[in-house]
Design a protein around this motif. Structure first.
Motif, PDB file in Angstrom:
ATOM      1  N   GLY A 168       4.615  30.107  98.365  1.00 36.08           N
ATOM      2  CA  GLY A 168       3.442  30.628  97.662  1.00 36.08           C
ATOM      3  C   GLY A 168       2.950  29.723  96.548  1.00 36.08           C
ATOM      4  N   ALA A 169       3.266  28.435  96.630  1.00 33.16           N
ATOM      5  CA  ALA A 169       2.723  27.496  95.636  1.00 33.16           C
ATOM      6  C   ALA A 169       1.206  27.500  95.755  1.00 33.16           C
ATOM      7  CB  ALA A 169       3.279  26.097  95.870  1.00 33.16           C
ATOM      8  N   ASP A 170       0.536  27.752  94.640  1.00 30.87           N
ATOM      9  CA  ASP A 170      -0.924  27.855  94.675  1.00 30.87           C
ATOM     10  C   ASP A 170      -1.581  26.520  94.347  1.00 30.87           C
ATOM     11  OD1 ASP A 170      -3.341  29.117  94.997  1.00 30.87           O
ATOM     12  OD2 ASP A 170      -3.460  29.771  92.909  1.00 30.87           O
ATOM     13  N   CYS A 171      -0.888  25.689  93.551  1.00 33.00           N
ATOM     14  CA  CYS A 171      -1.500  24.447  93.099  1.00 33.00           C
ATOM     15  C   CYS A 171      -0.527  23.286  93.209  1.00 33.00           C
ATOM     16  CB  CYS A 171      -1.911  24.533  91.629  1.00 33.00           C
ATOM     17  SG  CYS A 171      -2.987  25.905  91.206  1.00 33.00           S
ATOM     18  N   PHE A 172      -1.061  22.131  93.586  1.00 35.39           N
ATOM     19  CA  PHE A 172      -0.300  20.882  93.493  1.00 35.39           C
ATOM     20  C   PHE A 172      -1.147  19.878  92.732  1.00 35.39           C
ATOM     21  CE2 PHE A 172       0.747  16.580  94.554  1.00 35.39           C
ATOM     22  CZ  PHE A 172       2.133  16.577  94.509  1.00 35.39           C
ATOM     23  N   PHE A 173      -0.533  19.261  91.734  1.00 32.67           N
ATOM     24  CA  PHE A 173      -1.192  18.188  90.991  1.00 32.67           C
ATOM     25  C   PHE A 173      -0.252  16.989  90.994  1.00 32.67           C
ATOM     26  CE2 PHE A 173      -2.344  22.245  88.833  1.00 32.67           C
ATOM     27  CZ  PHE A 173      -3.643  22.336  89.320  1.00 32.67           C
ATOM     28  N   GLY A 174      -0.746  15.813  91.386  1.00 37.79           N
ATOM     29  CA  GLY A 174       0.177  14.682  91.475  1.00 37.79           C
ATOM     30  C   GLY A 174      -0.524  13.347  91.343  1.00 37.79           C
ATOM     31  N   TYR A 175       0.303  12.316  91.332  1.00 39.83           N
ATOM     32  CA  TYR A 175      -0.151  10.938  91.153  1.00 39.83           C
ATOM     33  C   TYR A 175       0.699  10.065  92.066  1.00 39.83           C
ATOM     34  CZ  TYR A 175      -1.590   6.699  88.674  1.00 39.83           C
ATOM     35  OH  TYR A 175      -2.110   5.466  88.354  1.00 39.83           O
ATOM     36  N   PRO A 176       0.107   9.046  92.710  1.00 41.21           N
ATOM     37  CA  PRO A 176       0.886   8.279  93.700  1.00 41.21           C
ATOM     38  C   PRO A 176       2.045   7.498  93.096  1.00 41.21           C
ATOM     39  CG  PRO A 176      -1.487   7.807  93.866  1.00 41.21           C
ATOM     40  CD  PRO A 176      -1.281   8.584  92.609  1.00 41.21           C
ATOM     41  N   ILE A 177       3.174   7.518  93.761  1.00 37.49           N
ATOM     42  CA  ILE A 177       4.290   6.633  93.428  1.00 37.49           C
ATOM     43  C   ILE A 177       5.255   6.619  94.615  1.00 37.49           C
ATOM     44  CG2 ILE A 177       5.619   8.453  92.239  1.00 37.49           C
ATOM     45  CD1 ILE A 177       6.651   6.235  90.322  1.00 37.49           C
ATOM     46  N   PRO A 186       8.933   6.295  96.099  1.00 39.80           N
ATOM     47  CA  PRO A 186       8.896   6.802  97.473  1.00 39.80           C
ATOM     48  C   PRO A 186       8.572   8.294  97.571  1.00 39.80           C
ATOM     49  CG  PRO A 186      11.167   6.678  96.698  1.00 39.80           C
ATOM     50  CD  PRO A 186      10.288   6.361  95.528  1.00 39.80           C
ATOM     51  N   ALA A 187       7.709   8.795  96.666  1.00 42.26           N
ATOM     52  CA  ALA A 187       7.371  10.224  96.680  1.00 42.26           C
ATOM     53  C   ALA A 187       5.955  10.476  97.205  1.00 42.26           C
ATOM     54  CB  ALA A 187       7.501  10.806  95.268  1.00 42.26           C
ATOM     55  N   SER A 188       5.212   9.413  97.505  1.00 44.19           N
ATOM     56  CA  SER A 188       3.764   9.559  97.740  1.00 44.19           C
ATOM     57  C   SER A 188       3.396  10.461  98.906  1.00 44.19           C
ATOM     58  CB  SER A 188       3.134   8.185  97.955  1.00 44.19           C
ATOM     59  OG  SER A 188       3.197   7.447  96.758  1.00 44.19           O
ATOM     60  N   GLU A 189       4.266  10.564  99.918  1.00 46.30           N
ATOM     61  CA  GLU A 189       3.918  11.428 101.053  1.00 46.30           C
ATOM     62  C   GLU A 189       3.743  12.886 100.618  1.00 46.30           C
ATOM     63  OE1 GLU A 189       6.493   9.342 101.143  1.00 46.30           O
ATOM     64  OE2 GLU A 189       6.206   7.972 102.841  1.00 46.30           O
ATOM     65  N   ILE A 190       4.425  13.268  99.542  1.00 52.41           N
ATOM     66  CA  ILE A 190       4.277  14.646  99.066  1.00 52.41           C
ATOM     67  C   ILE A 190       2.835  14.861  98.614  1.00 52.41           C
ATOM     68  CG2 ILE A 190       5.083  16.349  97.383  1.00 52.41           C
ATOM     69  CD1 ILE A 190       7.799  14.915  97.401  1.00 52.41           C
ATOM     70  N   LEU A 191       2.328  13.888  97.851  1.00 50.71           N
ATOM     71  CA  LEU A 191       0.938  13.930  97.396  1.00 50.71           C
ATOM     72  C   LEU A 191      -0.021  13.950  98.589  1.00 50.71           C
ATOM     73  CD1 LEU A 191      -0.971  13.371  94.776  1.00 50.71           C
ATOM     74  CD2 LEU A 191      -0.883  11.004  95.539  1.00 50.71           C
ATOM     75  N   ALA A 192       0.228  13.053  99.552  1.00 48.47           N
ATOM     76  CA  ALA A 192      -0.678  12.935 100.699  1.00 48.47           C
ATOM     77  C   ALA A 192      -0.639  14.205 101.563  1.00 48.47           C
ATOM     78  CB  ALA A 192      -0.296  11.713 101.533  1.00 48.47           C
ATOM     79  N   GLU A 193       0.551  14.729 101.808  1.00 52.22           N
ATOM     80  CA  GLU A 193       0.658  15.942 102.625  1.00 52.22           C
ATOM     81  C   GLU A 193      -0.009  17.121 101.901  1.00 52.22           C
ATOM     82  OE1 GLU A 193       1.575  16.299 105.636  1.00 52.22           O
ATOM     83  OE2 GLU A 193       2.659  14.450 106.088  1.00 52.22           O
ATOM     84  N   ALA A 194       0.213  17.202 100.600  1.00 48.49           N
ATOM     85  CA  ALA A 194      -0.408  18.297  99.844  1.00 48.49           C
ATOM     86  C   ALA A 194      -1.927  18.175  99.874  1.00 48.49           C
ATOM     87  CB  ALA A 194       0.111  18.316  98.407  1.00 48.49           C
ATOM     88  N   SER A 195      -2.437  16.942  99.786  1.00 55.29           N
ATOM     89  CA  SER A 195      -3.897  16.753  99.794  1.00 55.29           C
ATOM     90  C   SER A 195      -4.486  17.216 101.120  1.00 55.29           C
ATOM     91  CB  SER A 195      -4.240  15.288  99.540  1.00 55.29           C
ATOM     92  OG  SER A 195      -4.048  14.516 100.717  1.00 55.29           O
TER      93      SER A 195
END
Lengths: 350, 475
Positions: free
Chosen positions: A20-29, A31-40
């Protein structure tokens, strides 16, 4: 049970969506960037909110804002980004806000490199920002747990009104394994007792971390410490394998625990009495179970990709009552099986 | 005669958040400070528009850190300079009215990035920027808006542009961006100016009510404590004459007539929606194979980037998963990938997999010579090395079987010049090293091309061609 191959970083996003996460806010880095890309990609498809922030300071402060409204929110980064987030995580602890931060560790210090390491242990487990606070920290060791622990992190964050970390590493983020999807999806409700979400019943609420009066701030700090004591009493979690008869116990979390397990299996196949103790919560550190194991004469071999940051907690947990040694690689290198087996030998020959 | 009490609407009647006080309705601001006037203008506008239930006010760090003592609305206090980022989070989560209230150090110095980026995204927020050219709370230090020649605690001889630069013009900066809907600079130096400020603030609040987007109101305001003027009239004079010269008043942007309401979608938390999002109904049910007699297989695949090394690994892992096995795939990632060579490790087992890294493979697939040379000595005795025949003469370590596969030639023959890695996949199948059934290989191939189903038949043909080649050429 719906099972398919999933990358560790994507499992985080799947876990968050079902939590039930309603929001994701992130910045590329890396080896975590896929989290940002998948969330987008995935968040907007179900009306959830995604912003690529201008910096890690901004992304974690966006989290501070969304958390203040009682909505479930998370961000993800790696060491250098986590360093930048420490200010706001201290504010979150001070304002008692629930949020989830995923750290896919890379090698440091400084820019370091993008290989896996576990050198963020201290800055994550010990607090990292200013003030007397400690976040809850969960340490997955598989793609399945990347998703499952992210879900669990949201529950713990709400239960204790505190920031919660999922502390992973580059290997867990990048690897692919079978992943079984959650059986339930959470429909979260903002807690109107404290949240500020632009409604009549929350209009009188205030989210803040400022206490001008020294005694009031001391009282608040004491209350926080009391909360941490309750967390320590209720939330310690670990996995133990073959520990009962072991004269040597490997202690490892995250990807190092997988390498340690392979080493343990090989040592057992040679008739060696080796066990594995895997902390699942790094804070609260599972010190009760470890202290129990230390009542028998045996030695502990810590297997971690850091300069012994977790090993210090092992020594504290057992009151330095048994020998504790360290098998380690740094700089983005993984610990090898041969190294761990050698560490077991050295512990036995002491 | 009855006494007439005029109560400010939108402000709490008393301020208990201050703590015990002999004057519970007095603010913490210094006499003559502009904050009180600005608070009142904003609060009355909110109350008149009946928006207090829907509004969240962000208190900054600075003298207005205690804005939450006063505004009768939802209140959030935040870190220095981060108000626009916090406001973004609040706005995205709730879609309600969010006001950020900041001073010059907070907004234009430590928070300049957040300020500009939130404006540039056109967040549905209104930022009130109180410019008094000086850090107030910390005791009168130079601010980014301190005038040239103006003396402060940290520029005691007056601001010198040679060493301290020039004042930042925030309205001008913000209005250089496309997204902001309304940008205006006003002043609260005297009654005439306050009237104009009131109108601008009301307009900005109205834009928020309609959800039209980003507003920025800069307010020139006196700091009687730190500006060092002799009297209140001197303050007024200084703002009207000195500050206004540097920071001209007026509207910089007004797109109210054309801006449309920004509608944010509602969040969907239902499991059905998520299951559909991930196409869970299309996932094949696989029975878990716990056969302890299955010999675990470890595979290393290496080659140049672009040779399909990583995707060959994921196809193999997929085949293992579809056959009910435990499996893991782990890539080399990052610079090595960009430097030209990449590799991945695949484990196949019926037992839980420990380390996902393959140190001593049962099978090495080397798509180029550097990869072969790098990993060939790691292969277990009795293991197999498949390598591209294009390499010509190679040394295979003793006790290891080498299979030279003319991968590109076979792929061309099968009619898919980009199928060299699928040829390797087919050779793997035909050699039987992985212990996986043919159906798993074909299912994995279908899964790999699920998004381009037209390519499945041609790739199955490639797979079959490779298997035929093995039957005819490898013993």
């Amino acid at each position: 049970m719906a099972t398919t191959l999933v990358k560790g970083n994507k499992a985080v996003v799947i876990g968050a969506l079902y939590a039930g996460a309603d929001c994701f806010f992130g910045y590329p880095i890396t080896p975590a960037s896929e989290i940002l890309a998948e969330a987008s990609n995935l968040f907007p498809k179900v009306g959830r909110k995604f912003v690529q922030a201008e910096s890690e300071e901004a992304s974690i402060n966006m989290c501070y804002g969304a958390a203040s409204t009682g909505h479930r929110v998370f961000t993800a980064s790696s060491g250098p980004g986590i360093s930048l987030m420490q200010e706001a995580i201290s504010y979150m602890a001070g304002a008692e806000l629930p949020a989830v931060v995923v750290d896919v560790m890379r090698a440091g210090p400084g820019l370091g490199n993008i290989g896996p390491e576990q050198g963020d242990y201290n800055q994550v487990v010990k607090g990292g920002g200013h003030g007397n606070y400690k976040p809850i920290v969960l340490a997955p060791n598989s793609v399945q747990e990347m998703g499952d622990f992210t879900r669990r992190a949201f529950d713990l964050a709400d239960k204790w009104r505190t920031p919660v970390y999922v502390l992973a590493d580059g290997v867990l983020g990048q690897m692919i394994e079978p992943f079984t999807f959650p059986e339930q999806a959470v429909e979260p409700k903002a807690d109107t007792a404290w949240a500020v979400n632009g409604t009549a019943d929350t209009r009188q609420n205030l989210v803040t971390s400022i206490f001008l009066n020294f005694d009031q701030l001391e009282d608040f700090n004491n209350r926080l410490q009391h909360k941490y004591e309750r967390i320590a009493a209720e939330e310690q979690d670990c996995e133990t394998l073959n520990c009962d008869d072991a004269d040597t116990i490997l202690v490892a979390y995250g990807i190092s625990s997988r390498i340690a397990k392979t080493a343990m299996d090989q040592a057992r196949a040679q008739g060696r009495k080796v066990g594995l103790f895997r902390p699942i919560t790094l804070n609260p550190f599972p010190k009760d179970a470890l202290a129990q194991l230390a009542q028998q004469p045996r030695s502990f071999v810590c297997v971690e990709m850091s300069n012994g940051q977790m090993a210090d907690d092992v020594r504290l947990a057992i009151g330095c009552s048994r020998p504790v040694s360290l098998v380690s690689r740094l700089g983005g290198n993984l610990i090898t099986l041969a190294q761990v087996l050698q560490g077991i030998d050295q512990a036995a020959n002491r | 005669m009855q006494e007439k009490v005029i109560r400010t609407q939108g402000i709490y009647p008393e301020f208990p958040r201050k703590g015990p006080s002999p004057a519970p309705s007095a603010t913490h601001y210094c006499p003559g400070c502009g904050h009180g006037v600005i608070h009142k203008l904003i609060a009355e506008a909110l109350a008149d528009a009946n928006l207090q239930d829907r509004t969240i006010v962000i208190s900054p760090v600075g003298c207005a850190v205690f804005a939450y003592y006063y505004f009768d609305a939802g209140n959030i206090q935040v870190a220095h300079g981060r108000a626009p980022a916090v406001a973004t989070g609040v706005s995205r989560a709730t879609d309600q009215i969010v006001l950020a209230y900041q001073g010059d150090g907070d907004l234009a110095s430590i928070g300049l990035n957040e300020t500009l980026q939130a404006a540039n995204r056109g967040e549905k927020i209104c930022v009130f920027f109180v410019n008094n050219t000086v850090y107030g709370m910390t005791g009168g230090q130079m601010a980014p808006t301190t005038l040239v020649g103006e003396k402060t605690v940290t520029c005691p001889d007056g601001r010198d542009p040679l060493t301290q630069g020039y004042p930042l013009h925030m309205c001008e900066l913000i209005s250089s961006l496309k997204a902001p809907v309304f940008v205006e600079r006003v002043s609260v130096s005297d009654i005439a100016h306050i009237r104009k400020a009131r109108a601008a603030i009301r307009k900005a609040i109205d834009i928020q009510r309609e959800g039209k987007g980003y507003c920025f109101i800069e307010v020139l305001s006196p700091c009687p404590t730190n500006l060092g003027k002799a009297s209140a009239t001197d303050n007024v004079k200084w703002i009207n004459e000195q500050m206004e010269k540097e920071f001209p008043l007026g509207n910089f942007r007004d797109l109210t007539a054309t801006a449309e309401t920004i509608v944010r979608p509602a969040s969907d938390f239902s499991k059905d929606t998520l299951d559909r999002l991930f196409h869970l109904d299309e996932l094949a049910e696989t029975a878990q194979d716990n056969d302890a007699s299955f010999r675990p297989v470890q595979v290393k695949i290496a080659g140049f980037g672009g040779q399909g090394v990583l995707s060959l690994g994921t196809m193999l892992s997929q085949a293992a998963q579809l056959a009910g096995k435990q499996t893991s795939w782990y890539p080399s990632y990052g610079p090595e990938q960009r430097g030209g060579t990449s590799n991945c490790s695949v484990h196949i087992s019926t037992q839980p997999i420990g380390s996902p890294v393959v140190y001593n493979p049962d099978l090495l697939v080397a798509m180029n010579r550097p990869s072969l040379e790098k990993f060939k000595h790691d292969v277990r005795p009795g293991g197999v090395i498949m390598y591209d025949a294009i390499m010509g003469e190679v040394d295979i370590p003793e006790g290891v079987k080498g299979v030279a596969v003319p991968a590109q030639q076979l792929a061309d023959e099968a009619g898919n010049e980009r199928g060299a890695n699928t040829i390797m996949f087919g050779v793997m199948l035909a050699l039987g090293i992985t212990g996986l059934p043919e159906s798993a290989f074909k299912d994995a191939l279908a899964a790999a091309f699920a998004k381009k189903p037209k390519l499945i038949p041609i790739n199955v043909a490639v797979l079959d061609h490779a298997a035929r080649w093995v039957r005819e050429n490898v013993r």
